[in-house]
Design an enzyme around this catalytic site. Structure first.
Site, PDB file in Angstrom:
ATOM      1  N   ASP A  82     -20.463 -13.350 -30.546  1.00  0.00           N
ATOM      2  CA  ASP A  82     -19.011 -13.497 -30.454  1.00  0.00           C
ATOM      3  C   ASP A  82     -18.677 -14.328 -29.202  1.00  0.00           C
ATOM      4  O   ASP A  82     -19.135 -13.994 -28.097  1.00  0.00           O
ATOM      5  CB  ASP A  82     -18.404 -12.081 -30.345  1.00  0.00           C
ATOM      6  N   HIS A 180      -6.148 -11.564 -28.368  1.00  0.00           N
ATOM      7  CA  HIS A 180      -7.163 -10.572 -28.012  1.00  0.00           C
ATOM      8  C   HIS A 180      -6.565  -9.414 -27.200  1.00  0.00           C
ATOM      9  O   HIS A 180      -5.604  -9.592 -26.473  1.00  0.00           O
ATOM     10  CB  HIS A 180      -8.275 -11.225 -27.186  1.00  0.00           C
ATOM     11  N   ALA A 215      -7.614  -9.452 -34.130  1.00  0.00           N
ATOM     12  CA  ALA A 215      -6.960  -8.898 -35.321  1.00  0.00           C
ATOM     13  C   ALA A 215      -6.871  -7.373 -35.324  1.00  0.00           C
ATOM     14  O   ALA A 215      -6.676  -6.766 -36.375  1.00  0.00           O
ATOM     15  CB  ALA A 215      -7.681  -9.393 -36.569  1.00  0.00           C
TER      16      ALA A 215
HETATM   17  P1  13P Z   1      -9.163  -7.559 -30.857  1.00  0.00           P
HETATM   18  O1  13P Z   1      -9.048  -7.494 -29.358  1.00  0.00           O
HETATM   19  O2  13P Z   1      -7.826  -7.729 -31.482  1.00  0.00           O
HETATM   20  O3  13P Z   1      -9.908  -6.398 -31.417  1.00  0.00           O
HETATM   21  O4  13P Z   1      -9.995  -8.892 -31.218  1.00  0.00           O
HETATM   22  C1  13P Z   1     -11.399  -8.864 -31.204  1.00  0.00           C
HETATM   23  C2  13P Z   1     -11.982 -10.217 -31.320  1.00  0.00           C
HETATM   24  O5  13P Z   1     -11.360 -11.193 -31.687  1.00  0.00           O
HETATM   25  C3  13P Z   1     -13.408 -10.369 -30.985  1.00  0.00           C
HETATM   26  O6  13P Z   1     -13.820 -11.695 -31.023  1.00  0.00           O
HETATM   27  O1  G3H Z   2     -12.864 -11.166 -28.047  1.00  0.00           O
HETATM   28  C1  G3H Z   2     -13.507 -10.460 -27.270  1.00  0.00           C
HETATM   29  C2  G3H Z   2     -14.101  -9.190 -27.729  1.00  0.00           C
HETATM   30  O2  G3H Z   2     -13.140  -8.184 -27.811  1.00  0.00           O
HETATM   31  C3  G3H Z   2     -15.255  -8.817 -26.861  1.00  0.00           C
HETATM   32  O3  G3H Z   2     -14.820  -8.305 -25.648  1.00  0.00           O
HETATM   33  O4  G3H Z   2     -16.088  -9.751 -24.065  1.00  0.00           O
HETATM   34  O5  G3H Z   2     -15.102  -7.565 -23.321  1.00  0.00           O
HETATM   35  O6  G3H Z   2     -17.095  -7.601 -24.843  1.00  0.00           O
HETATM   36  P1  G3H Z   2     -15.836  -8.315 -24.393  1.00  0.00           P
HETATM   37 ZN    ZN Z   3     -12.351 -13.109 -30.435  1.00  0.00          ZN
END
Ligand code: 13P
Ligand code: G3H
Ligand code: ZN
Length: 311
Positions: A82, A180, A215
């Site tokens: 991610d 986010h 989302a």
């Molecule tokens: P949320 O913070 O809305 O759960 O989004 C998560 C996300 O996009 C991770 O890449």
């Molecule tokens: O979009 C980000 C995700 O919620 C992951 O969050 O980078 O704090 O693990 P993080």
């Molecule tokens: Zn994200």
């Protein structure tokens, strides 16, 4: 079943008018809660790992936990990076067994985003790994980067064909008003998503899988559970579930959810300690927390994503 890429999942999701849940994982209880829910609902899954999650839990521990989930569930599971922010991080995840990576060049110029994304795609495709790119900029917090609402930018549909053709990406994350974190809209504000942009993007890229980040719906039940048990979260509004359902019925094939998992876990643990202040065995509070994750994910799979029964 071995790990899979998201290629087949997205094709079926696009044709079937549903979306795959991409849930962020950081530890064993989160992985167990998500995968047990998916097994009971017979749903395909994307488990995604951020740079921060990898730093926290260690690449090998996360891969071995996911391997255990594969054995226990026999489901099609894709492991995805991610928000990869560099070629080196993407390469390290690809070499370490991930089947999908995101290279997030959304903060770069259009040309630099293309250059970096293409470099990752060339390396990934050579190893049978798929790549998600991003165009447009979401507001909110990812790792240490905090993008203010003023700096956020909707995706420009006029750019998507060139971006996809020149980079060779397998899916595209776009910005249509999601963000986010747990504070997406201010109290009193009416949540809005730019479905007109999503429609234009889909017209330009027929059959191509679109991704929605940011989302989470910030489910009030969990915010209330946190605040009723000593927490101090300000009023929070997320993305309404009916809007996500609508996006899933269109070209959106991957919906990212992290904040809702965090809220469910924290709400459950706070409630547990409020009711049992004498408990100190981690199993006593992590067991209900894992159940809370499982219940939340089942709800998402069935009522929001529509991917139950599609494994
Ligand atoms: P949320 O913070 O809305 O759960 O989004 C998560 C996300 O996009 C991770 O890449
Ligand atoms: O979009 C980000 C995700 O919620 C992951 O969050 O980078 O704090 O693990 P993080
Ligand atoms: Zn994200």
């Amino acid at each position: 079943m071995p790990l899979v890429t998201s290629k087949e999942m997205f094709k079926k999701a696009y044709d079937g008018g549903y979306a795959i849940g991409a849930f962020n994982v950081n530890n064993m209880e989160i992985i167990q809660g998500i995968t047990e829910a998916a097994k009971e609902e017979n749903a395909p899954l994307i488990l995604q790992v951020s740079a921060g999650a990898r730093k926290y839990a260690n690449h090998t521990y996360l891969m071995k936990l996911i391997e255990a989930a594969l054995i226990e569930t026999d489901l099609p599971i894709c492991v995805h990076l991610d928000h990869g922010d560099s070629f080196e991080l993407c390469k390290s995840c690809i070499d370490g067994g991930f089947t999908s990576v995101m290279i997030d060049g959304s903060h770069l110029s259009f040309e630099d985003n293309i250059k970096l994304t293409k470099q990752v795609v060339e390396y990934a495709h050579d190893k049978g790994v798929v790549v998600e790119g991003e165009l447009g900029r979401l507001a909110g917090i990812e790792d240490a980067v905090n993008v203010s609402a003023e700096d956020a930018a909707y995706t420009n549909p006029a750019e998507v064909i060139e971006f996809v053709e020149r980079t060779g990406v397998d899916s595209l994350a776009i910005a249509i008003g999601t963000s986010h974190g747990a504070y997406k809209f201010k109290p009193g504000q009416k949540p809005q998503l730019r479905f007109d942009i999503l429609e234009k993007v889909s017209e330009k890229l027929p059959g191509f899988p679109i991704v929605l980040h940011g989302a989470s719906s910030v489910i009030p039940e969990f915010v209330e559970m946190i605040n009723a048990n000593g927490g101090q979260m300000p009023d929070a509004i997320g993305i309404p579930e009916d809007m996500l359902r609508k996006a899933a019925s269109m070209s959106v094939c991957k919906i990212n959810i992290d904040s809702d998992l965090r809220l469910a876990l924290t709400g459950s643990i706070r409630k547990h300690f409020a009711e049992h202040p004498d408990h100190f065995d981690p199993r006593q509070y992590l067991k209900p927390a894992r159940e809370a994750i499982k219940g939340l994910v089942k709800h998402k799979l069935v009522n929001v994503l529509g991917c139950n029964g599609k494994a």
